[in-house]
Design a protein around this motif. Structure first.
Motif, short mmCIF file in Angstrom:
data_model
loop_
_atom_site.label_atom_id
_atom_site.label_comp_id
_atom_site.label_asym_id
_atom_site.label_seq_id
_atom_site.Cartn_x
_atom_site.Cartn_y
_atom_site.Cartn_z
N UNK A 137 0.86 -1.19 0.00
CA UNK A 137 0.00 0.00 0.00
C UNK A 137 0.90 1.24 0.00
N UNK A 150 0.32 6.73 5.88
CA UNK A 150 1.07 5.48 6.01
C UNK A 150 0.99 4.97 7.45
N UNK A 171 -1.44 5.51 9.48
CA UNK A 171 -2.80 4.99 9.62
C UNK A 171 -2.88 3.58 9.06
N UNK A 172 -2.29 3.38 7.89
CA UNK A 172 -2.32 2.06 7.25
C UNK A 172 -1.66 1.02 8.17
N UNK A 175 -5.02 0.23 10.47
CA UNK A 175 -5.54 -0.83 9.58
C UNK A 175 -4.80 -2.16 9.78
N UNK A 176 -3.71 -2.12 10.52
CA UNK A 176 -2.98 -3.36 10.83
C UNK A 176 -2.36 -4.01 9.61
N UNK A 177 -1.93 -3.20 8.66
CA UNK A 177 -1.36 -3.74 7.43
C UNK A 177 0.15 -3.63 7.46
N UNK A 178 0.82 -4.71 7.01
CA UNK A 178 2.27 -4.67 6.84
C UNK A 178 3.05 -5.10 8.06
N UNK A 209 -4.59 -10.25 5.82
CA UNK A 209 -3.70 -9.18 5.36
C UNK A 209 -4.07 -8.74 3.94
N UNK A 259 -7.19 -6.78 3.99
CA UNK A 259 -6.93 -5.44 4.52
C UNK A 259 -6.22 -4.57 3.48
N UNK A 260 -5.25 -5.19 2.81
CA UNK A 260 -4.51 -4.44 1.79
C UNK A 260 -5.46 -4.01 0.67
N UNK A 273 -7.65 -1.20 1.95
CA UNK A 273 -6.92 0.06 2.10
C UNK A 273 -6.60 0.69 0.73
N UNK A 274 -6.18 -0.20 -0.19
CA UNK A 274 -5.89 0.32 -1.53
C UNK A 274 -7.14 0.92 -2.18
N UNK A 281 -7.70 4.23 -0.65
CA UNK A 281 -6.78 5.23 -1.19
C UNK A 281 -7.16 5.62 -2.62
#
Lengths: 335, 484
Positions: free
Chosen positions: A191, A199, A201-202, A206-209, B45, B48-49, B52-53, B56
């Protein structure tokens, strides 16, 4: 006749006095993404300082967003009295395209007009499950990195350049290998937010990465918000010295009659009071005494500068981030 | 004993085997669970990705939408605006193709039957920097030429500073706020030609005007300061004097914000102007655009070549009203126009050269939509637009009007009894009465066809054959109008 002249003189004096010193002024500080909290507090401190010094009430309005986007907004007419952006190039662009301030604006204040510095660090999940310690760990398969978009975010450009500089350092200055490294880096990015705050926030909300790569102050803030049982900061042994600059937008401030207060606003950031606030909000202070006082908050690491590795912002921007530049090539290759 | 030992051994072995198998099975199940857990986390994940994408992308497209200009083309013309509507350009216009046919003996009637382009008007209007509106309207119609002093080519050209509806400042060339029908757009007229009061009010003038509307449409006001033009005049520049016209108009729609539907579109108003002028005066015409009253013009050297010019105060007083309810509509106005004039030379040696005249006009006009449309002072939208092979027949409107214009009696005083009226030409009539009926077919919002029968009856004036005033003017006017 004398009486009439006296009254006229009195009126003229009153008019001049009223004109010269309006009782209230409003400043607009156009800043980048993660400085909200710093300037929120600084504005109150400065208002108090200015009231005491000039006897004038000042209200400072804030505007935040990706540094590049904010710069464009000012160029497009946003009436900023001062800009406090993530990197000098974004202010250079204002000087160049809108001529609202002189080209040599960076020489007007100490330390390249950057009253505080920061660097790029990593924020990982508790226990560091992917074992991330250095930049090389970020390009391993299966690691999801969360940086922002270098096209729009100042932090992201610093991140990109830090990764590039690291690869150069490890490969004896081999630019091709650096490009290969950074290509792998962005291959691991699921993302790409437009700004540093996005970033964060993500990664956090959002718990991403697996790892957020960005401003040190944002990482510390993340730990404060989420708690040490959720995330932890990894400071790599090598990173880049980020110098977010500040300056007055001369023509706007002059037009609004805010020149003096705007100048004081940016200068006061260098005061001990300003530097303490800077440290409080996890930016590295320039003032040595204040920096020493907060040294434990900022681990020591090898910091390279953009000038020594990339020849300055103008060159770095043109080579890497301009349309059709290296970053665009990397993104194309990763599609 | 041996058997028991053997049995125990077998039992132990069986138990061990069973435990081993259970352990292995448990181990397998644990591993499977771990794998499933990992897969679940990976999937989570990915979701979620994706989310989120998507978020965005939406943010980016919203941000982009805010910068993309909006372009629309429709019945209202071509509109181009920035996404924030701070900058706007509207390209509109209207064309009126007319015919005039005079009824009666060709030899006796002076007016010529003709086809003509009455108005050909492209309009450019819009907004810059949010609060600055502008309007440019040109006219390329028959007989319109560019001239320094009286330019019909540029009809409107103004900037309107619009921060508040209640107080706006308009600068440039615009209609002076006086005559009710004059203030109605040329594209929305009930009859093909405006009525007689329009001859006594200014047309367009250059100046500055403060205007606005209070409490919705309840009270509209205009206060302006203009170069000043003669009755019916329109000019781009003041070439004859330093005098200016102050004009003010109030128009009240007292029931606009009430729930009393039958009275909502009742409006009453009053307009006044005061100014000082020198220079030529305009003559008065008929619906067929024939001139029935002329001020004396000449070199001013001798009584037979006397010249009459405006010279002094000009005042106008114009009460007006309209009423619209459902398909019915009626409007009326009354105008008194007072002029100080000078005659060169004086009528008789030593007599006064100066005089002051009050000319008066009024009209009442009404209409009814037999197809039931909502009548209004503005444009009309047919309930069922005309479409060949089905659909509707558009909106059909019948109209009638009556009016009068009377020139001050003193204009016609004939002091020497030889050269005719002191201030007007011999052939000029003193008064006209006019009536007319009309039929308007609004095919849709953009196309209108009209036909009018209009009679003008002259009191006074020349009775010589071929003169305008010799007999009633009966004229059939027809028009096809396209506006967008």
């Amino acid at each position: 006749m004398k009486r009439k002249s006296f009254i006229l003189a009195l009126l003229a004096f009153a008019a001049v006095t009223v004109y010269a010193a309006p009782k209230e002024v409003t400043l607009l500080n156009v800043s980048y993404d993660p400085t909200r909290e710093l300037y929120q507090e600084y504005n109150a401190v400065f208002a108090k300082y200015w009231q005491g010094k000039a006897g004038q009430k000042v209200t400072v309005q804030q505007s935040h967003g990706g540094s590049g986007k904010q710069s464009r907004s000012v160029i497009d007419g946003l009436s900023a009295d001062v800009v406090t952006l993530a990197l000098a190039y974004d202010i250079d662009a204002i000087a160049e395209k809108s001529k609202l301030l002189p080209a040599d604006w960076q020489k007007r204040l100490p330390n390249n007009s950057a009253p505080y510095t920061s660097t790029i660090v990593f924020l990982v999940r508790k226990g560091n499950p992917k074992g991330i310690k250095d930049w090389a760990d970020l390009v391993k398969p299966g690691v999801a990195i969360i940086p922002a978009n270098p096209k729009t975010s100042g932090a992201a450009r610093w991140t990109y350049l830090a990764a590039w500089a690291y690869a150069l350092d490890k490969n004896n200055g081999d630019q091709a290998k650096a490009k290969e490294f950074v290509t792998k880096f962005y291959r691991n990015v699921p993302v790409l937010d437009s700004g540093a705050r996005g970033a964060t926030t993500t990664f956090i909300q959002r718990g991403i990465g697996d790892v957020l790569v960005g401003w040190e102050n944002e990482a510390i803030l993340g730990v404060k918000e989420l708690g040490k049982d959720q995330v932890e900061i990894i400071t790599p042994p090598f990173s880049i010295l980020a110098e977010p600059p500040v300056t007055v937008v001369d023509k706007v401030a002059r037009k609004k009659g805010n020149e003096a207060v705007a100048k004081a606003y940016v200068e006061h950031l260098y005061s001990e009071e300003g530097q303490e606030l800077v440290a409080k909000h996890f930016y590295r202070p320039r003032n040595e005494a204040v920096a020493k006082k907060h040294a434990q908050q900022f681990p020591a690491l090898k910091l390279i500068t953009i000038d020594e590795v990339f020849g300055g912002w103008q060159k770095a921007q043109k080579t890497h981030f301009a349309d059709g530049g290296v970053f665009d090539e990397i993104q194309k290759a990763n599609k | 004993m041996n058997n028991n030992v053997k049995l125990n051994r077998w039992m132990v072995i069986a138990a061990l085997l069973s435990a081993q198998t259970g352990y292995v099975l448990a181990q397998d199940q644990n591993g499977e669970l771990q794998r499933l857990k990992q897969q679940l986390q990976d999937l989570e994940q990915k979701v979620r990705i994706l989310e989120r994408n998507k978020e965005l992308e939406t943010e980016a497209s919203d941000a982009k939408a805010k910068t993309i200009p909006l372009v629309t083309l429709g019945a209202g013309g071509l509109n181009v605006s920035t996404a924030d509507t701070n900058f706007l350009l509207k390209i509109r216009g209207y064309v009126q193709a007319d015919s005039r046919a005079f009824v009666g003996n060709d030899e006796a009637v002076k007016g010529n039957d003709t086809f003509l382009l009455r108005r050909v008007r492209p309009i450019f209007e819009g907004v810059v920097a949010r609060n600055f509106e502008y309007r440019l309207m040109f006219d390329f119609a028959s007989g319109v030429t560019s001239a320094t002093g009286n330019n019909g080519f540029l009809q409107d050209g103004y900037v309107n500073v619009h921060y508040w509806d209640e107080a706006q400042l308009q600068l440039g060339k615009m209609k002076e706020p006086v005559g009710l029908e004059r203030l109605q757009s040329g594209a929305n007229l009930l009859f093909i030609e405006r009525g007689l009061p329009t001859y006594l009010v200014p047309n367009r003038d250059v100046g500055i005007q403060l205007h606005g509307k209070l409490w919705g449409n309840t009270l509209g006001y205009q206060i302006g300061y203009f170069n000043g033009v003669e009755d019916g005049g329109s000019a781009d520049i003041e070439t004859s004097d330093d005098g200016k016209d102050a004009a003010a108009r109030l128009f009240l729609q007292p029931f606009d914000r009430t729930q009393i539907d039958p009275l909502k579109k009742l409006g009453v108003g009053i307009a006044v102007t005061h100014g000082s002028h020198e220079g030529a005066l305009r003559n008065y015409g008929t619906a067929g655009q024939q001139t029935w009253f002329r001020w004396r013009t000449g070199t001013g050297a001798t009584p037979s070549t006397a010249n009459v010019l405006a010279d002094g105060d000009t005042d106008r007083f114009a009460p007006q009203a309209y009423y619209y309810w459902g398909p019915f509509g009626i409007f009326g106005e009354y105008v008194i126009s007072s002029h100080d004039v000078i005659r060169r030379p004086e009528v008789a040696p030593g007599s006064s050269r100066r005089a002051s005249f009050d000319n008066r006009a009024w009209q009442i006009a009404g209409s009814y939509f037999i197809t039931g449309e909502e009548n209004s002072f503005g444009p009309v939208t047919p309930k069922r637009p005309f479409a060949l092979g089905g659909g509707g027949w558009g909106a059909w409107e019948i109209a009638a009007r009556i009016g009068q214009l009377e020139v001050d009696d003193d204009v016609f005083v004939d002091t020497d009894g030889v050269l005719g009226p002191d201030f007007a030409t011999t052939a000029s009539a003193r008064k006209v009465r006019a009536w007319g009926v009309g039929l308007n077919w609004h095919l849709n919002r953009n196309v209108k066809a009209s036909v009018n029968y209009l009679n003008t009856d002259f009191k006074g004036g020349s009775t010589a054959k071929g003169e305008v005033t010799a007999q009633d003017e009966d004229v059939i006017l027809a028009r096809v109008q396209l506006s967008f």
